[in-house]
Design a protein around this motif. Sequence first.
Motif, PDB file in Angstrom:
ATOM      1  N   LEU A  86      -1.230   0.478  -4.788  1.00 27.84           N
ATOM      2  CA  LEU A  86      -1.833  -0.848  -4.853  1.00 27.84           C
ATOM      3  C   LEU A  86      -2.204  -1.337  -3.451  1.00 27.84           C
ATOM      4  CD1 LEU A  86      -2.656  -2.872  -6.951  1.00 27.84           C
ATOM      5  CD2 LEU A  86      -0.358  -3.832  -6.889  1.00 27.84           C
ATOM      6  N   VAL A  87      -1.366  -1.104  -2.468  1.00 32.25           N
ATOM      7  CA  VAL A  87      -1.680  -1.486  -1.087  1.00 32.25           C
ATOM      8  C   VAL A  87      -2.935  -0.758  -0.624  1.00 32.25           C
ATOM      9  CG1 VAL A  87      -0.888  -1.353   1.315  1.00 32.25           C
ATOM     10  CG2 VAL A  87       0.669  -2.143  -0.471  1.00 32.25           C
ATOM     11  N   LYS A  88      -3.022   0.519  -0.919  1.00 27.08           N
ATOM     12  CA  LYS A  88      -4.207   1.299  -0.541  1.00 27.08           C
ATOM     13  C   LYS A  88      -5.461   0.706  -1.181  1.00 27.08           C
ATOM     14  CE  LYS A  88      -5.856   6.068  -0.414  1.00 27.08           C
ATOM     15  NZ  LYS A  88      -7.000   6.283  -1.269  1.00 27.08           N
ATOM     16  N   HIS A  89      -5.398   0.405  -2.465  1.00 22.09           N
ATOM     17  CA  HIS A  89      -6.523  -0.192  -3.182  1.00 22.09           C
ATOM     18  C   HIS A  89      -6.916  -1.524  -2.535  1.00 22.09           C
ATOM     19  CE1 HIS A  89      -9.039  -1.569  -6.490  1.00 22.09           C
ATOM     20  NE2 HIS A  89      -8.303  -2.679  -6.541  1.00 22.09           N
ATOM     21  N   MET A  90      -5.934  -2.345  -2.234  1.00 18.30           N
ATOM     22  CA  MET A  90      -6.219  -3.654  -1.652  1.00 18.30           C
ATOM     23  C   MET A  90      -6.848  -3.535  -0.265  1.00 18.30           C
ATOM     24  SD  MET A  90      -2.893  -5.845  -2.722  1.00 18.30           S
ATOM     25  CE  MET A  90      -2.557  -6.252  -4.426  1.00 18.30           C
ATOM     26  N   ILE A  91      -6.312  -2.653   0.556  1.00 17.53           N
ATOM     27  CA  ILE A  91      -6.862  -2.459   1.898  1.00 17.53           C
ATOM     28  C   ILE A  91      -8.299  -1.954   1.803  1.00 17.53           C
ATOM     29  CG2 ILE A  91      -6.698  -1.027   3.976  1.00 17.53           C
ATOM     30  CD1 ILE A  91      -3.630  -1.318   3.758  1.00 17.53           C
ATOM     31  N   GLU A  92      -8.536  -1.011   0.901  1.00 18.05           N
ATOM     32  CA  GLU A  92      -9.895  -0.481   0.728  1.00 18.05           C
ATOM     33  C   GLU A  92     -10.880  -1.546   0.252  1.00 18.05           C
ATOM     34  OE1 GLU A  92      -9.245   2.764  -1.982  1.00 18.05           O
ATOM     35  OE2 GLU A  92      -8.770   4.157  -0.349  1.00 18.05           O
ATOM     36  N   HIS A  93     -10.350  -2.625  -0.331  1.00 12.48           N
ATOM     37  CA  HIS A  93     -11.210  -3.686  -0.860  1.00 12.48           C
ATOM     38  C   HIS A  93     -11.050  -4.998  -0.106  1.00 12.48           C
ATOM     39  CE1 HIS A  93     -11.365  -0.713  -4.077  1.00 12.48           C
ATOM     40  NE2 HIS A  93     -12.572  -1.194  -4.268  1.00 12.48           N
ATOM     41  N   GLY A  94     -10.714  -4.912   1.168  1.00 12.68           N
ATOM     42  CA  GLY A  94     -10.772  -6.071   2.039  1.00 12.68           C
ATOM     43  C   GLY A  94      -9.513  -6.863   2.271  1.00 12.68           C
ATOM     44  N   ALA A  95      -8.359  -6.390   1.835  1.00 10.44           N
ATOM     45  CA  ALA A  95      -7.131  -7.133   2.095  1.00 10.44           C
ATOM     46  C   ALA A  95      -6.881  -7.221   3.598  1.00 10.44           C
ATOM     47  CB  ALA A  95      -5.948  -6.459   1.410  1.00 10.44           C
ATOM     48  N   ASP A  96      -6.395  -8.352   4.040  1.00 12.50           N
ATOM     49  CA  ASP A  96      -6.170  -8.619   5.455  1.00 12.50           C
ATOM     50  C   ASP A  96      -4.716  -8.320   5.820  1.00 12.50           C
ATOM     51  OD1 ASP A  96      -6.052  -9.540   8.036  1.00 12.50           O
ATOM     52  OD2 ASP A  96      -6.500 -11.625   7.538  1.00 12.50           O
ATOM     53  N   VAL A  97      -4.500  -7.204   6.506  1.00  8.33           N
ATOM     54  CA  VAL A  97      -3.134  -6.816   6.876  1.00  8.33           C
ATOM     55  C   VAL A  97      -2.586  -7.664   8.022  1.00  8.33           C
ATOM     56  CG1 VAL A  97      -3.321  -4.446   6.026  1.00  8.33           C
ATOM     57  CG2 VAL A  97      -3.945  -4.974   8.394  1.00  8.33           C
ATOM     58  N   LEU A  98      -3.410  -8.549   8.563  1.00  4.31           N
ATOM     59  CA  LEU A  98      -2.956  -9.466   9.611  1.00  4.31           C
ATOM     60  C   LEU A  98      -2.482 -10.801   9.033  1.00  4.31           C
ATOM     61  CD1 LEU A  98      -5.852  -8.807  12.136  1.00  4.31           C
ATOM     62  CD2 LEU A  98      -3.495  -8.007  12.337  1.00  4.31           C
ATOM     63  N   ASP A  99      -2.688 -11.012   7.744  1.00  5.17           N
ATOM     64  CA  ASP A  99      -2.346 -12.268   7.078  1.00  5.17           C
ATOM     65  C   ASP A  99      -0.829 -12.420   6.976  1.00  5.17           C
ATOM     66  OD1 ASP A  99      -1.856 -14.338   5.265  1.00  5.17           O
ATOM     67  OD2 ASP A  99      -3.611 -13.885   4.071  1.00  5.17           O
ATOM     68  N   VAL A 100      -0.313 -13.479   7.561  1.00  4.28           N
ATOM     69  CA  VAL A 100       1.123 -13.746   7.568  1.00  4.28           C
ATOM     70  C   VAL A 100       1.476 -14.659   6.397  1.00  4.28           C
ATOM     71  CG1 VAL A 100       2.995 -14.799   8.909  1.00  4.28           C
ATOM     72  CG2 VAL A 100       1.241 -13.453  10.059  1.00  4.28           C
ATOM     73  N   ALA A 101       2.565 -14.372   5.733  1.00  5.16           N
ATOM     74  CA  ALA A 101       3.005 -15.171   4.584  1.00  5.16           C
ATOM     75  C   ALA A 101       3.361 -16.581   5.022  1.00  5.16           C
ATOM     76  CB  ALA A 101       4.200 -14.513   3.915  1.00  5.16           C
ATOM     77  N   GLU A 102       2.870 -17.555   4.286  1.00 11.69           N
ATOM     78  CA  GLU A 102       3.177 -18.952   4.594  1.00 11.69           C
ATOM     79  C   GLU A 102       4.642 -19.274   4.321  1.00 11.69           C
ATOM     80  OE1 GLU A 102       0.410 -21.270   2.311  1.00 11.69           O
ATOM     81  OE2 GLU A 102      -1.220 -20.907   3.719  1.00 11.69           O
ATOM     82  N   SER A 103       5.217 -18.627   3.320  1.00  8.12           N
ATOM     83  CA  SER A 103       6.579 -18.962   2.906  1.00  8.12           C
ATOM     84  C   SER A 103       7.632 -18.606   3.950  1.00  8.12           C
ATOM     85  CB  SER A 103       6.911 -18.273   1.592  1.00  8.12           C
ATOM     86  OG  SER A 103       6.795 -16.868   1.743  1.00  8.12           O
ATOM     87  N   ASP A 104       7.504 -17.433   4.580  1.00 13.15           N
ATOM     88  CA  ASP A 104       8.547 -17.020   5.521  1.00 13.15           C
ATOM     89  C   ASP A 104       8.015 -16.483   6.848  1.00 13.15           C
ATOM     90  OD1 ASP A 104       7.557 -14.559   4.772  1.00 13.15           O
ATOM     91  OD2 ASP A 104       9.374 -13.886   3.778  1.00 13.15           O
ATOM     92  N   GLY A 105       6.700 -16.522   7.058  1.00 16.64           N
ATOM     93  CA  GLY A 105       6.118 -16.087   8.317  1.00 16.64           C
ATOM     94  C   GLY A 105       6.128 -14.587   8.542  1.00 16.64           C
ATOM     95  N   ARG A 106       6.444 -13.829   7.491  1.00 20.50           N
ATOM     96  CA  ARG A 106       6.483 -12.368   7.639  1.00 20.50           C
ATOM     97  C   ARG A 106       5.094 -11.775   7.458  1.00 20.50           C
ATOM     98  NH1 ARG A 106      11.023 -10.142   3.846  1.00 20.50           N
ATOM     99  NH2 ARG A 106       9.793  -8.322   4.262  1.00 20.50           N
ATOM    100  N   ALA A 107       4.820 -10.739   8.213  1.00 23.17           N
ATOM    101  CA  ALA A 107       3.551 -10.024   8.139  1.00 23.17           C
ATOM    102  C   ALA A 107       3.696  -8.851   7.165  1.00 23.17           C
ATOM    103  CB  ALA A 107       3.167  -9.513   9.524  1.00 23.17           C
ATOM    104  N   PRO A 108       2.576  -8.347   6.670  1.00 27.36           N
ATOM    105  CA  PRO A 108       2.633  -7.208   5.742  1.00 27.36           C
ATOM    106  C   PRO A 108       3.422  -6.006   6.272  1.00 27.36           C
ATOM    107  CG  PRO A 108       0.465  -8.182   5.658  1.00 27.36           C
ATOM    108  CD  PRO A 108       1.207  -8.867   6.785  1.00 27.36           C
ATOM    109  N   LEU A 109       3.345  -5.733   7.566  1.00 29.13           N
ATOM    110  CA  LEU A 109       4.098  -4.590   8.098  1.00 29.13           C
ATOM    111  C   LEU A 109       5.594  -4.805   7.928  1.00 29.13           C
ATOM    112  CD1 LEU A 109       4.234  -1.841   9.423  1.00 29.13           C
ATOM    113  CD2 LEU A 109       4.042  -2.985  11.651  1.00 29.13           C
ATOM    114  N   ALA A 110       6.082  -5.983   8.234  1.00 32.62           N
ATOM    115  CA  ALA A 110       7.512  -6.271   8.076  1.00 32.62           C
ATOM    116  C   ALA A 110       7.916  -6.162   6.610  1.00 32.62           C
ATOM    117  CB  ALA A 110       7.839  -7.658   8.615  1.00 32.62           C
TER     118      ALA A 110
END
Length: 140
Positions: A51-75
């Motif tokens: 699902l992550v691969k599909h999302m990245i291939e279709h424009g998901a922003d891996v730099l987007d930080v979660a508003e709830s806890d400030g965590r980034a997708p890598l974390a």
Amino acid sequence: MSDWKTQQMIKASGWPLAPELLSTPGADFNARLDGGLVPLHWACREGKAGLVKHMIEHGADVLDVAESDGRAPLAMAVGSGSFQTVMLVMDRLKALGAPPPDEAMRRWLNNAFSKAHADAKNRLVQTLKDWDRLARKKPA
């Protein structure tokens, strides 16, 4: 991937909302949904590599930080324990020219995958070296 196949993959991933939210053309994988659930963050947190691969291939922003806890997708990906998910996010960050992980993240990555297969450990080390090399070449 056809819409039907995409919907089946999304259903199989355990995505808690309607698969149509993620499988329609132009789906926004960074949209804040009811309750603050963000598709890319959820997929990273759950270690859903396909699902992550599909999302990245279709424009998901891996730099987007979660508003709830400030965590980034890598974390979130590291926390999932899914090496494949971590590498998908790292490869995308590297391609975007994002700064390499700081020392704390590197320690976490190494600790998380220190007992992984030798190929995985080698790939992690090489990816970090490549990322550092690219960052040094980047014009200031």
